[in-house]
Design an enzyme around this catalytic site. Sequence first.
Site, mmCIF file in Angstrom:
data_model
loop_
_atom_site.group_PDB
_atom_site.id
_atom_site.type_symbol
_atom_site.label_atom_id
_atom_site.label_comp_id
_atom_site.label_asym_id
_atom_site.label_seq_id
_atom_site.Cartn_x
_atom_site.Cartn_y
_atom_site.Cartn_z
ATOM 1 N N SER A 231 3.212 -5.308 0.338
ATOM 2 C CA SER A 231 2.776 -5.643 -1.022
ATOM 3 C C SER A 231 2.649 -7.155 -1.169
ATOM 4 O O SER A 231 1.853 -7.769 -0.468
ATOM 5 C CB SER A 231 3.755 -5.050 -2.047
ATOM 6 O OG SER A 231 3.303 -5.253 -3.363
ATOM 7 N N HIS B 227 -0.669 -2.892 -1.413
ATOM 8 C CA HIS B 227 -0.875 -2.788 -2.862
ATOM 9 C C HIS B 227 -1.992 -3.739 -3.279
ATOM 10 O O HIS B 227 -1.877 -4.950 -3.131
ATOM 11 C CB HIS B 227 0.403 -3.149 -3.616
ATOM 12 C CG HIS B 227 1.507 -2.165 -3.425
ATOM 13 N ND1 HIS B 227 2.830 -2.485 -3.635
ATOM 14 C CD2 HIS B 227 1.497 -0.860 -3.046
ATOM 15 C CE1 HIS B 227 3.584 -1.416 -3.404
ATOM 16 N NE2 HIS B 227 2.796 -0.426 -3.030
ATOM 17 N N ASP C 5 8.862 0.525 -3.175
ATOM 18 C CA ASP C 5 7.895 1.499 -2.685
ATOM 19 C C ASP C 5 7.944 1.557 -1.161
ATOM 20 O O ASP C 5 7.856 0.536 -0.490
ATOM 21 C CB ASP C 5 6.482 1.117 -3.148
ATOM 22 C CG ASP C 5 5.443 2.163 -2.779
ATOM 23 O OD1 ASP C 5 5.813 3.349 -2.621
ATOM 24 O OD2 ASP C 5 4.259 1.800 -2.652
#
Length: 372
Positions: free
Chosen positions: A190, A217, A313
Amino acid sequence: MEDIRVLIVDDSALMRNLIGKIVDATPGLKIADKAMNGRFALQKLERVAPDVIVLDLEMPEMNGIEFLRELKKQNIKIPVVILSSIAKEGAKVTMDCLELGACDFITKPSGSESANLTTVSETLSKMLLAYGRRHQIETGTRSTDTTNSFSEPFKSTIPKPMTAAEPQKEEKPTPQREHGNIQIIAIGISTGGPNALRQVFASIDKDLPQPIVVVQHMPPGFTKEFALSLDKICPLEVKEAEDGDLIKPGRILIAPGGKHLVVEKRSLAAVAKVIDTEPQSGHKPSVDVLFGSVAKEYQNHALGIIMTGMGKDGAENITKLYTEGSRTIGQDEGSSVVYGMPRVAWEMGGVMEQVSLDNMAAAINRYGKEFA
C-alpha cells in the site's frame, strides 16, 4: 522530535487553504510555506527547508512535472506527494511523476466534491507524516530516532515515537503441512508501494519460474498506467489484470483499482478472476482477498509477501497462507515507509522472515529458484 515541515504547492488559493487546514489540524505537521506554482516553490526551498512537499500537477509557469524535473536536475531529494485528478490523463501524468521521483500520490475528490478534501484528509495526513519523518531521519536534520519508518496506527493525538513491532505471538500459528514447491508469488502493498515495486521489479530475474500477482492499493483509473510504467523497467511482462488472464511464468498481474483480484486453478491452467464485490479490510482491491484465494487454490505451494502500507490489510490471510504451509515474507520496519500491514502480519505470526526493500528482489529470486 520536531514537527514535519510541509510545503504546499498549488495554483488554487482555495486548495492551498484547504490543504493548510489539514496540515494545521494534524499533530506533528506544520506549514513551512505555500507556493502558487513550481517556480515560486523552487525559490522557497532553500529558505523554508521543507521535509515533504504536496504538489499539484496543473499550474501556470511551472507545472508539477516541470518542477519534479528541476528537482531531479538539481539533485534535490525531498519527498513529494502528488495531488492528482482522477481523469484518465491525470493517471498518465501521475505515473510520469512517479518515474521522475515523486514518492506517492493521492486523488482529489472530483466534480462537486473537488473542494471537499475531508474525504482524503486522513490518508494525506498519514502520508505526509510518514514521508516527512522518513526524510528527517535520512537527512539527520531534526531527529535522533534510528527507525526509518512510521509505525501504524496512531492511538492518541500526540505523535508517538516510531517504535519497533511487538514480538511475535508466543503461540505462533502452526503450518498444517510441510512447505511445497513454490508455484505462485503473491504480493500485497500500500503506502510507499509505487516506488518500492519499481525498485523490486527492476531487479527481478527474467527467468523467475513463477508468475506474480499483486495488490497495490490504488484508485480506479490508475492501475493500468501503473502497470505500463512498471512494464518499462521490469524484465517480465507487467499488466493490469483482466478477467480470464492466464497466470503464467514471465507475467506479473496487477489488481485493477476498484476491483478485487482472485486466482482460480483449472485443469490445464491458472487464471485471474476480477470480481466486483464489497471492500474487504476497508479496501478494494484487497490484499486479504487475493491472499485468501491463493491460500485456497495453492495451499502450501505459494510465496506470500506483505510490504509497506497503512493498516492491516493482508495480515489475516498471509497468516492463513502460512498455516496452509506456504512460505511468507514481510518487509522490515527499517525500509517500510509505513510499517503497518507488515507489522500486524509479523505480530500475528504469519511472517517467516523480514526482509529489507533493498534485499527484496534478491529474496524473491532466491526463493523462486531454490524452491521451484
